[in-house]
Design a protein around this motif. Structure first.
Motif, PDB file in Angstrom:
ATOM      1  N   ASP A 212       0.484  -1.204  -0.018  1.00 37.74           N
ATOM      2  CA  ASP A 212       0.209   0.074   0.024  1.00 37.74           C
ATOM      3  C   ASP A 212       1.151   1.419   0.136  1.00 37.74           C
ATOM      4  N   VAL A 213       1.991   1.372   0.701  1.00 38.35           N
ATOM      5  CA  VAL A 213       2.322   2.543   1.163  1.00 38.35           C
ATOM      6  C   VAL A 213       3.669   2.438  -0.928  1.00 38.35           C
ATOM      7  N   LEU A 214       4.043   1.247  -1.256  1.00 35.90           N
ATOM      8  CA  LEU A 214       4.410   1.652  -2.031  1.00 35.90           C
ATOM      9  C   LEU A 214       3.213   2.310  -3.095  1.00 35.90           C
ATOM     10  N   GLU A 215       2.679   1.832  -3.095  1.00 35.00           N
ATOM     11  CA  GLU A 215       1.314   2.189  -4.084  1.00 35.00           C
ATOM     12  C   GLU A 215       1.458   3.537  -4.489  1.00 35.00           C
ATOM     13  N   LYS A 216       1.075   4.049  -2.939  1.00 39.11           N
ATOM     14  CA  LYS A 216       1.156   6.086  -2.786  1.00 39.11           C
ATOM     15  C   LYS A 216       2.690   6.735  -2.754  1.00 39.11           C
ATOM     16  N   ASN A 217       3.270   6.113  -3.297  1.00 40.43           N
ATOM     17  CA  ASN A 217       4.719   6.748  -3.267  1.00 40.43           C
ATOM     18  C   ASN A 217       5.060   7.026  -1.985  1.00 40.43           C
ATOM     19  N   GLU A 218       4.832   6.782  -1.061  1.00 38.84           N
ATOM     20  CA  GLU A 218       4.935   7.146  -0.429  1.00 38.84           C
ATOM     21  C   GLU A 218       6.547   6.675   1.398  1.00 38.84           C
ATOM     22  N   GLN A 219       6.943   6.260   0.192  1.00 42.55           N
ATOM     23  CA  GLN A 219       8.645   6.049   0.652  1.00 42.55           C
ATOM     24  C   GLN A 219       9.732   6.813   0.808  1.00 42.55           C
ATOM     25  N   TRP A 220       9.329   7.587  -0.764  1.00 42.05           N
ATOM     26  CA  TRP A 220       9.978   9.117  -0.791  1.00 42.05           C
ATOM     27  C   TRP A 220      10.023  10.115   0.115  1.00 42.05           C
ATOM     28  N   VAL A 221      11.095  11.203  -0.124  1.00 42.64           N
ATOM     29  CA  VAL A 221      10.290  12.490   0.228  1.00 42.64           C
ATOM     30  C   VAL A 221       9.604  13.645   0.487  1.00 42.64           C
ATOM     31  N   ARG A 222       8.864  13.899   0.828  1.00 41.44           N
ATOM     32  CA  ARG A 222       7.879  14.941   1.191  1.00 41.44           C
ATOM     33  C   ARG A 222       8.329  16.625   1.474  1.00 41.44           C
ATOM     34  N   MET A 223       7.829  17.480   0.518  1.00 46.08           N
ATOM     35  CA  MET A 223       8.365  18.932   1.153  1.00 46.08           C
ATOM     36  C   MET A 223       7.216  19.964   1.151  1.00 46.08           C
ATOM     37  N   THR A 224       6.899  20.436   1.396  1.00 41.71           N
ATOM     38  CA  THR A 224       6.445  22.103   1.230  1.00 41.71           C
ATOM     39  C   THR A 224       7.805  23.048   0.581  1.00 41.71           C
ATOM     40  N   GLY A 225       8.198  23.411  -0.328  1.00 40.65           N
ATOM     41  CA  GLY A 225       9.286  24.497  -0.434  1.00 40.65           C
ATOM     42  C   GLY A 225       9.465  25.334   0.173  1.00 40.65           C
ATOM     43  N   GLN A 226       8.201  26.781   0.017  1.00 41.48           N
ATOM     44  CA  GLN A 226       7.974  27.773   0.078  1.00 41.48           C
ATOM     45  C   GLN A 226       8.157  27.957   1.489  1.00 41.48           C
ATOM     46  N   GLU A 227       7.852  26.293   2.223  1.00 38.34           N
ATOM     47  CA  GLU A 227       8.040  26.811   4.177  1.00 38.34           C
ATOM     48  C   GLU A 227       8.742  26.653   4.621  1.00 38.34           C
ATOM     49  N   VAL A 228       9.344  26.120   3.650  1.00 40.81           N
ATOM     50  CA  VAL A 228      11.291  25.399   4.262  1.00 40.81           C
ATOM     51  C   VAL A 228      11.559  26.998   4.055  1.00 40.81           C
ATOM     52  N   PHE A 229      12.016  27.229   2.924  1.00 39.03           N
ATOM     53  CA  PHE A 229      12.524  28.595   2.286  1.00 39.03           C
ATOM     54  C   PHE A 229      12.048  29.614   2.890  1.00 39.03           C
ATOM     55  N   LYS A 230      11.963  29.714   3.480  1.00 36.39           N
ATOM     56  CA  LYS A 230      11.156  30.530   4.479  1.00 36.39           C
ATOM     57  C   LYS A 230      11.677  30.790   5.828  1.00 36.39           C
ATOM     58  N   SER A 231      11.614  29.591   6.316  1.00 34.85           N
ATOM     59  CA  SER A 231      12.010  28.931   7.875  1.00 34.85           C
ATOM     60  C   SER A 231      13.655  28.644   7.632  1.00 34.85           C
ATOM     61  N   ALA A 232      14.178  28.758   6.658  1.00 31.86           N
ATOM     62  CA  ALA A 232      15.902  28.535   6.470  1.00 31.86           C
ATOM     63  C   ALA A 232      16.249  29.566   6.549  1.00 31.86           C
ATOM     64  N   VAL A 233      15.424  30.647   6.282  1.00 31.71           N
ATOM     65  CA  VAL A 233      16.476  32.416   6.083  1.00 31.71           C
ATOM     66  C   VAL A 233      16.023  33.421   7.298  1.00 31.71           C
ATOM     67  N   LYS A 234      15.120  32.678   7.811  1.00 28.88           N
ATOM     68  CA  LYS A 234      15.090  32.980   9.212  1.00 28.88           C
ATOM     69  C   LYS A 234      15.677  32.684  10.568  1.00 28.88           C
ATOM     70  N   THR A 235      16.022  31.381  10.412  1.00 30.54           N
ATOM     71  CA  THR A 235      15.920  30.534  11.194  1.00 30.54           C
ATOM     72  C   THR A 235      17.822  30.603  11.367  1.00 30.54           C
ATOM     73  N   MET A 236      18.836  30.630   9.890  1.00 31.03           N
ATOM     74  CA  MET A 236      20.061  30.151   9.588  1.00 31.03           C
ATOM     75  C   MET A 236      20.736  32.150  10.228  1.00 31.03           C
ATOM     76  N   ALA A 237      19.654  33.431  10.005  1.00 33.69           N
ATOM     77  CA  ALA A 237      20.358  34.188  10.077  1.00 33.69           C
ATOM     78  C   ALA A 237      19.758  34.590  11.417  1.00 33.69           C
ATOM     79  N   SER A 238      19.522  34.493  12.102  1.00 29.01           N
ATOM     80  CA  SER A 238      18.725  35.091  13.506  1.00 29.01           C
ATOM     81  C   SER A 238      19.697  33.567  14.443  1.00 29.01           C
ATOM     82  N   LEU A 239      19.812  32.812  13.747  1.00 31.52           N
ATOM     83  CA  LEU A 239      20.973  31.645  14.858  1.00 31.52           C
ATOM     84  C   LEU A 239      22.957  32.018  14.685  1.00 31.52           C
ATOM     85  N   SER A 240      22.385  32.714  13.288  1.00 28.04           N
ATOM     86  CA  SER A 240      23.831  33.351  13.146  1.00 28.04           C
ATOM     87  C   SER A 240      24.482  34.772  13.408  1.00 28.04           C
ATOM     88  N   GLU A 241      23.212  35.644  14.180  1.00 25.34           N
ATOM     89  CA  GLU A 241      23.205  36.519  14.964  1.00 25.34           C
ATOM     90  C   GLU A 241      23.800  36.503  16.419  1.00 25.34           C
TER      91      GLU A 241
END
Ligand code: UT7
Length: 333
Positions: A212-241
């Motif tokens: 069932d998992v293989l039929e639904k292709n659930e064995q691979w990575v899934r991502m909400t790209g824009q959310e990860v993008f926004k969070s990445a910029v914010k957290t890398m900047a604030s932790l660096s500071e």
């Protein structure tokens, strides 16, 4: 109690020979070289061949031999292995143990895996630093080795363009009394409210791989790209500071900024926030794409070997990844 300053004694990296270009990917999914370059800065990535032992532990063995040579050490000098792999060789034994075996280490040093996804290698550094500082261990091998091609869905254009395989390692040890190498400060974080934005659910204990998992292709990575993008910029900047401030320094004291190599636009956004001139910001995402927790140590090794990063330089690492995890480390090389 006597404390020691931590020094990076040697670095190494390994990239598989096989190159996969954007045009190669465009033969399989609806994408093109121009779109990928404009949105990510990626031109090509490397793909591991497990039949040549280009596995997380196999690539790590090759990279470690180079780091040992640079540090003038032998495999049995390593007394702890911290191994970051988002997808390890296998569930157990851990990849650290597999690496110990491949390096022929016979001193029975402890070996463990750390999984903080793309932040894993940066997560391991403050742990290693603390254990060097207190004298618990003398030579800690910190590995980031990733076969992202094992979780990449080559039919999903939202994710398959982003990742590549490779490994970077560093051996941490004590600075001698006449050296000024040291780890100034570090900060690690995780925000699990965003855990579903970058996820690989199937294959673990909660969701076994079934038809069932293989039929639904659930064995691979899934991502909400824009959310990860926004969070990445914010957290890398604030932790660096934060790490710069904790070290009692300013952004002008940073000689080199090595951010996680996920997307050139993320790297540029963080670099511009700090007014870093582009030649201070280390970039190799164009050639290797996102090698998960291996991006920062691969970039470090390249710049050290090219003679760009020199002893005495102040280096800032920042990373983010699934979890969502994030971390920053500031040190004198
Ligand atoms: O280690 C952490 C790993 N993850 C990351 O760092 C990911 C962070 N996020 C990103 O890097 C970016 O969000 C992406 C590169 C994944 C996507 O770029 P974007 O500028 O956020 O694009 P988007 O998702 O807003 O998509 C824009 C358009 C969409 O079409 P419509 O709806 O506007 O018609 C997508 O369907 O681009 C389309 N699209 C593509 N087109 C050609 C998405 N992927 C592709 C593709 N080729 N590969």
């Amino acid at each position: 109690m006597k404390f020691f300053n931590t020094k990076i004694l040697g670095t190494g990296s390994y990239l598989p020979d096989k190159i996969l270009t954007n045009n190669d990917i465009a033969k399989r999914v609806d994408t093109n070289h121009q779109w990928i370059v404009e949105r990510t800065g990626i031109h090509e990535r490397r793909i591991a061949d497990p039949s040549k032992d280009e596995t997380p532990s196999g690539m790590a063995a090759q990279a470690t031999l180079k780091a040992l040579e640079a540090a003038n050490l032998t495999p049995n000098d390593i007394d702890l292995i911290l191994f970051s792999a988002t997808i390890p060789d296998m569930f157990f034994p851990n990849s650290g143990c597999m690496l110990q075996h491949k390096l022929g280490i016979t001193n029975q040093c402890p070996a463990l895996d750390i999984n903080a996804a793309c932040t894993g290698w940066v997560y391991a550094l403050p742990m290693a630093d603390a254990m060097i500082k207190t004298g618990l261990y003398k030579h800690i091998l910190v590995v980031g080795s990733e076969m992202t091609s094992s979780f990449n869905n080559w039919d999903d254009r939202n994710t398959c363009i982003l990742f590549g395989d490779g490994c970077g390692v560093a051996i941490l040890g004590r600075a001698s009394e006449n050296e000024d190498s040291q780890f100034y400060s570090s900060v690690l974080a995780a925000d699990a409210s965003k855990k579903d934005h970058l996820i690989l659910e199937a294959g673990g204990a909660c969701k076994r791989i079934t038809h069932d998992v293989l039929e639904k292709n659930e064995q691979w990575v899934r991502m909400t790209g824009q959310e990860v993008f926004k969070s990445a910029v914010k957290t890398m900047a604030s932790l660096s500071e934060k790490v710069i401030k904790d070290a009692g320094k300013t952004m002008a004291d940073v000689d080199w900024f090595i951010p996680h190599q996920a997307n050139l636009r993320i790297i540029e956004a963080v670099g511009q926030r700090f007014n870093f001139p582009p030649n201070k910001v280390v970039v190799n995402v164009d050639r290797y794409a996102n090698t998960s927790s291996a991006t920062v140590p691969i970039a470090l090794d390249e710049f050290v070997r090219e003679g760009k990063i020199k002893r005495g330089d102040n280096v800032l690492f920042a990373a983010f990844g699934a979890g969502l995890t994030a971390g920053a480390v500031f040190f004198k090389y």
